[in-house]
Design an enzyme around this catalytic site. Structure first.
Site, PDB file in Angstrom:
ATOM      1  N   GLN A   1      24.722  28.041 -30.043  1.00  0.00           N
ATOM      2  CA  GLN A   1      24.082  29.070 -30.875  1.00  0.00           C
ATOM      3  C   GLN A   1      22.589  28.829 -31.066  1.00  0.00           C
ATOM      4  O   GLN A   1      21.830  29.777 -31.268  1.00  0.00           O
ATOM      5  CB  GLN A   1      24.798  29.095 -32.242  1.00  0.00           C
TER       6      GLN A   1
ATOM      7  N   TYR B   1      32.638  19.999 -28.102  1.00  0.00           N
ATOM      8  CA  TYR B   1      31.601  20.909 -28.596  1.00  0.00           C
ATOM      9  C   TYR B   1      30.692  21.360 -27.444  1.00  0.00           C
ATOM     10  O   TYR B   1      30.023  20.539 -26.815  1.00  0.00           O
ATOM     11  CB  TYR B   1      30.778  20.251 -29.709  1.00  0.00           C
TER      12      TYR B   1
ATOM     13  N   SER C   1      33.786  22.032 -42.362  1.00  0.00           N
ATOM     14  CA  SER C   1      33.679  23.435 -42.813  1.00  0.00           C
ATOM     15  C   SER C   1      33.681  23.587 -44.335  1.00  0.00           C
ATOM     16  O   SER C   1      34.502  24.343 -44.888  1.00  0.00           O
ATOM     17  CB  SER C   1      34.768  24.314 -42.179  1.00  0.00           C
ATOM     18  N   PRO C   2      32.757  22.909 -45.028  1.00  0.00           N
ATOM     19  CA  PRO C   2      32.703  23.052 -46.489  1.00  0.00           C
ATOM     20  C   PRO C   2      32.408  24.485 -46.925  1.00  0.00           C
ATOM     21  O   PRO C   2      32.724  24.878 -48.044  1.00  0.00           O
ATOM     22  CB  PRO C   2      31.557  22.107 -46.895  1.00  0.00           C
ATOM     23  N   LEU C   3      31.798  25.287 -46.025  1.00  0.00           N
ATOM     24  CA  LEU C   3      31.495  26.687 -46.358  1.00  0.00           C
ATOM     25  C   LEU C   3      32.437  27.654 -45.640  1.00  0.00           C
ATOM     26  O   LEU C   3      32.157  28.848 -45.559  1.00  0.00           O
ATOM     27  CB  LEU C   3      30.035  27.010 -45.988  1.00  0.00           C
ATOM     28  N   ALA C   4      33.559  27.122 -45.113  1.00  0.00           N
ATOM     29  CA  ALA C   4      34.509  27.964 -44.360  1.00  0.00           C
ATOM     30  C   ALA C   4      33.754  28.810 -43.331  1.00  0.00           C
ATOM     31  O   ALA C   4      33.885  30.036 -43.303  1.00  0.00           O
ATOM     32  CB  ALA C   4      35.341  28.825 -45.312  1.00  0.00           C
TER      33      ALA C   4
ATOM     34  N   ARG D   1      27.634  33.201 -37.268  1.00  0.00           N
ATOM     35  CA  ARG D   1      28.667  32.553 -36.458  1.00  0.00           C
ATOM     36  C   ARG D   1      29.838  33.476 -36.152  1.00  0.00           C
ATOM     37  O   ARG D   1      30.334  33.525 -35.035  1.00  0.00           O
ATOM     38  CB  ARG D   1      29.185  31.317 -37.211  1.00  0.00           C
TER      39      ARG D   1
ATOM     40  N   GLU E   1      18.389  24.120 -47.838  1.00  0.00           N
ATOM     41  CA  GLU E   1      19.055  24.557 -49.078  1.00  0.00           C
ATOM     42  C   GLU E   1      20.284  23.687 -49.352  1.00  0.00           C
ATOM     43  O   GLU E   1      20.448  23.140 -50.445  1.00  0.00           O
ATOM     44  CB  GLU E   1      19.475  26.033 -48.971  1.00  0.00           C
ATOM     45  N   ASN E   2      21.134  23.519 -48.341  1.00  0.00           N
ATOM     46  CA  ASN E   2      22.417  22.838 -48.553  1.00  0.00           C
ATOM     47  C   ASN E   2      22.255  21.378 -48.987  1.00  0.00           C
ATOM     48  O   ASN E   2      23.092  20.838 -49.710  1.00  0.00           O
ATOM     49  CB  ASN E   2      23.270  22.907 -47.279  1.00  0.00           C
TER      50      ASN E   2
HETATM   51  P1  NDP Z   1      30.311  25.182 -42.625  1.00  0.00           P
HETATM   52  O1  NDP Z   1      31.628  25.684 -43.091  1.00  0.00           O
HETATM   53  O2  NDP Z   1      29.370  24.700 -43.675  1.00  0.00           O
HETATM   54  O3  NDP Z   1      29.642  26.335 -41.753  1.00  0.00           O
HETATM   55  C1  NDP Z   1      28.338  26.186 -41.283  1.00  0.00           C
HETATM   56  C2  NDP Z   1      27.769  27.545 -40.912  1.00  0.00           C
HETATM   57  O4  NDP Z   1      27.659  28.385 -42.073  1.00  0.00           O
HETATM   58  C3  NDP Z   1      26.359  27.434 -40.356  1.00  0.00           C
HETATM   59  O5  NDP Z   1      26.333  27.104 -39.003  1.00  0.00           O
HETATM   60  C4  NDP Z   1      25.801  28.799 -40.674  1.00  0.00           C
HETATM   61  O6  NDP Z   1      26.317  29.713 -39.710  1.00  0.00           O
HETATM   62  C5  NDP Z   1      26.418  29.115 -42.041  1.00  0.00           C
HETATM   63  N1  NDP Z   1      25.600  28.588 -43.154  1.00  0.00           N
HETATM   64  C6  NDP Z   1      25.418  27.292 -43.517  1.00  0.00           C
HETATM   65  N2  NDP Z   1      24.613  27.191 -44.583  1.00  0.00           N
HETATM   66  C7  NDP Z   1      24.268  28.446 -44.918  1.00  0.00           C
HETATM   67  C8  NDP Z   1      23.446  28.967 -45.956  1.00  0.00           C
HETATM   68  N3  NDP Z   1      22.853  28.183 -46.842  1.00  0.00           N
HETATM   69  N4  NDP Z   1      23.314  30.321 -46.017  1.00  0.00           N
HETATM   70  C9  NDP Z   1      23.914  31.134 -45.121  1.00  0.00           C
HETATM   71  N5  NDP Z   1      24.708  30.682 -44.109  1.00  0.00           N
HETATM   72  C10 NDP Z   1      24.886  29.346 -44.010  1.00  0.00           C
HETATM   73  O7  NDP Z   1      30.472  23.947 -41.636  1.00  0.00           O
HETATM   74  P2  NDP Z   1      30.992  23.883 -40.111  1.00  0.00           P
HETATM   75  O8  NDP Z   1      32.128  24.801 -39.891  1.00  0.00           O
HETATM   76  O9  NDP Z   1      29.800  24.012 -39.223  1.00  0.00           O
HETATM   77  O10 NDP Z   1      31.528  22.402 -40.069  1.00  0.00           O
HETATM   78  C11 NDP Z   1      30.625  21.316 -40.251  1.00  0.00           C
HETATM   79  C12 NDP Z   1      30.890  20.282 -39.194  1.00  0.00           C
HETATM   80  O11 NDP Z   1      32.223  19.794 -39.322  1.00  0.00           O
HETATM   81  C13 NDP Z   1      30.810  20.764 -37.731  1.00  0.00           C
HETATM   82  O12 NDP Z   1      29.509  20.857 -37.246  1.00  0.00           O
HETATM   83  C14 NDP Z   1      31.593  19.689 -37.036  1.00  0.00           C
HETATM   84  O13 NDP Z   1      30.806  18.523 -36.878  1.00  0.00           O
HETATM   85  C15 NDP Z   1      32.707  19.409 -38.044  1.00  0.00           C
HETATM   86  N6  NDP Z   1      33.934  20.177 -37.717  1.00  0.00           N
HETATM   87  C16 NDP Z   1      35.038  19.466 -37.353  1.00  0.00           C
HETATM   88  C17 NDP Z   1      36.205  20.090 -37.019  1.00  0.00           C
HETATM   89  C18 NDP Z   1      37.401  19.278 -36.637  1.00  0.00           C
HETATM   90  O14 NDP Z   1      38.396  19.826 -36.148  1.00  0.00           O
HETATM   91  N7  NDP Z   1      37.381  17.973 -36.833  1.00  0.00           N
HETATM   92  C19 NDP Z   1      36.312  21.565 -37.003  1.00  0.00           C
HETATM   93  C20 NDP Z   1      35.105  22.229 -37.434  1.00  0.00           C
HETATM   94  C21 NDP Z   1      33.975  21.545 -37.780  1.00  0.00           C
HETATM   95  P3  NDP Z   1      25.592  31.098 -39.315  1.00  0.00           P
HETATM   96  O15 NDP Z   1      24.166  31.033 -39.741  1.00  0.00           O
HETATM   97  O16 NDP Z   1      25.771  31.209 -37.850  1.00  0.00           O
HETATM   98  O17 NDP Z   1      26.371  32.152 -40.033  1.00  0.00           O
END
Ligand code: NDP
Length: 331
Positions: free
Chosen positions: A27, A54, A214-217, A234, A299-300
């Site tokens: 991305q 990834y 995925s703390p923010l789903a 995303r 921000e986060n």
């Molecule tokens: P989040 O649930 O926090 O999602 C992150 C996404 O949310 C960003 O890429 C962005 O996407 C959007 N976002 C984040 N902050 C903001 C904000 N302040 N305002 C608006 N949009 C925001 O975390 P991930 O799902 O990315 O998971 C985190 C990490 O966990 C991954 O990178 C990976 O390392 C790990 N992971 C592990 C898995 C496993 O099976 N073990 C599965 C999934 C993740 P956008 O801007 O594109 O909308």
């Protein structure tokens, strides 16, 4: 930044960490990847999460390049990889030996990750999912041997059941091997069962550490999907329809809309509320953040600043709004 032991290990991990799923090699471009890593490191993040799967291995290449370019001391940060899915980028072209948790693939995937990351060792190596086609004993021996060879320092699991984790510990104990240190489960306001109930006993018994994802789903908990579908996100990426369907379910959206109202009452942003809520759980060793833009990460990383707003009263109120607090079996 706060640092905490990863489970019962002595490894100090920053409570906010950074991962590159769906962003690096996919991305976002290389310059943004570099900005994101720098923002994270400068903010005190010491753990960078990655996986063979990834972007079909490209994410590790991008991260490896950034780490090389930045020249940060190798002993100042922690890097992970994960093995199971293979590194074909989802093209379906894998041979049977190129995936899973069998000795052949775990060893070869480790070597390949090290090459892509341009490193001598991985700090953390995760089994990305349980493998029903490989005895857990084979995987435990393989991970132990990788530690003995100095290729990895700690190993763990991702989305394993408590029973599978304990099976790995039983085998490790029987043969005097090093068992798993940490688990990587999904954890956020919408997905709570494993972290809050299923693993409850094993935080205490085997001292399980957690690196939650995925703390923010996937962004839903920022509230940005509350009133429509924003562009450049995303869930709009081609091929991510499965994720969109799963996370944008009406029940999720209705919960997020209600919590967003409470965030407004508390005068905090929804991303910060959702991340700080994860930090409130002491069994969460580190919250892995994801971001597609540097401004999001900036921000986060401020989530600690609003922790004092999450009083016991506010946490109870959030539980009442969410109506999804997992229940323990009655005794
Ligand atoms: P989040 O649930 O926090 O999602 C992150 C996404 O949310 C960003 O890429 C962005 O996407 C959007 N976002 C984040 N902050 C903001 C904000 N302040 N305002 C608006 N949009 C925001 O975390 P991930 O799902 O990315 O998971 C985190 C990490 O966990 C991954 O990178 C990976 O390392 C790990 N992971 C592990 C898995 C496993 O099976 N073990 C599965 C999934 C993740 P956008 O801007 O594109 O909308």
């Amino acid at each position: 930044m706060e640092y905490q032991r990863l489970g019962k290990s002595g490894l100090q991990v920053s409570r906010l960490s950074f991962g590159s799923w769906l962003t690096f090699g996919k991305q976002v471009g290389d310059t943004t990847a570099e900005d994101l890593m720098k923002t994270a490191y400068d903010g005190g993040v010491n753990f960078f999460d990655n996986a063979e799967a990834y972007a079909g291995g490209k994410s590790e290449e991008v991260m490896g390049e950034v780490l090389k370019k930045m020249g940060w001391q190798r002993d100042s940060y922690i890097v992970s990889s994960k093995v199971f899915f293979g590194a074909d980028g989802g093209s379906g072209s894998l041979m049977p030996t190129q995936k899973g948790l069998n000795r052949k693939h775990v060893v070869e995937a480790c070597d390949q990750a090290l090459k892509r990351l341009q490193m001598d060792y991985l700090d953390l190596y995760f089994c990305h999912r349980p493998d029903k086609n490989t005895p857990i004993e084979e995987t435990v021996w393989t991970m132990h041997n990788l530690i003995q060879q100095g290729k990895i320092l700690y190993w763990g699991t991702s989305e394993w059941s408590a029973q599978e984790i304990m099976e790995a510990h039983r085998i490790a104990e029987r043969y005097n091997l090093i068992g798993p240190t940490m688990e990587q489960p999904q954890y956020n306001m919408l997905v709570r069962e494993k972290v809050e109930v299923e693993y409850d006993q094993i935080y205490k018994t085997v001292g399980l550490g957690t690196t939650i994802w995925s703390p923010l789903a996937s962004g839903v908990l920022t509230g940005k999907y509350n009133d429509g579908f924003p562009e450049d996100t995303r869930l709009g990426i081609e091929g991510m329809e499965w994720l969109k369907d799963r996370t944008l379910a009406e029940q999720n959206l209705s919960r997020v809309r209600k919590v967003s109202e409470f965030a407004r009452e508390l005068e905090v942003s929804m991303p910060l509320l959702a991340i700080a809520w994860c930090l409130k759980n002491d069994n969460v060793s580190t919250v892995i953040l994801g971001a597609s833009k540097t401004s999001q990460l900036e921000e986060n990383l401020k989530a600690f600043d609003i922790l004092d707003k999450l009083t016991d009263e506010s946490m109870t109120k959030i539980d009442e709004i969410l109506e999804n607090k997992p229940v323990f079996p009655p005794f």
